[in-house]
Design a protein around this motif. Sequence first.
Motif, PDB file in Angstrom:
ATOM      1  N   VAL A  25      76.244  86.603   0.545  1.00 61.22           N
ATOM      2  CA  VAL A  25      75.226  86.656  -0.460  1.00 61.22           C
ATOM      3  C   VAL A  25      74.324  85.499  -0.903  1.00 61.22           C
ATOM      4  N   ARG A  48      75.703  92.871  -5.890  1.00 61.06           N
ATOM      5  CA  ARG A  48      74.284  92.183  -5.455  1.00 61.06           C
ATOM      6  C   ARG A  48      74.852  92.388  -3.811  1.00 61.06           C
ATOM      7  N   CYS A  49      76.104  92.864  -2.927  1.00 59.74           N
ATOM      8  CA  CYS A  49      75.475  93.125  -1.969  1.00 59.74           C
ATOM      9  C   CYS A  49      76.041  94.657  -2.061  1.00 59.74           C
TER      10      CYS A  49
END
Length: 135
Positions: A25, A48-49
């Motif tokens: 990421v 954020r994944c």
Amino acid sequence: MVKLILGHKGAGKTKKLIELVNAAVEKSTGNVVCIEKESALTYDITHRCRLTATDNYKVSGYDAYYGFICGIFAGDHDITDVFADATLRIGSRDYDELAAFLKRLAKIDDVEFVFTISCDEADLPAEVFEVAEKI
């Protein structure tokens, strides 16, 4: 490119996968996806994944698994990395089907795939290592 994290239960495969996801990421110029069987990694993987569980969609078997992954790509063309935990529990313990599944995925360009596999390297057919490497 397809990479495999091999080892039996308790060998630290998921922990290594989490480290790789979070590192990907940080370096990715696109989007990172993590697939798991059940929702278990919610607090371990960065927000954020894109984290998704196959049990939510009743995915079972390698054909359904391949279709599931292709569906994710259909909705997002900026994916650079796909990580997957519990591969044999989602697909099956049929290693020949696993080899065919990995061969199909290896044809997808510009994406790095990483799968955890709960078995010894010696248990897998040679065809697996024609398209995948052990990490």
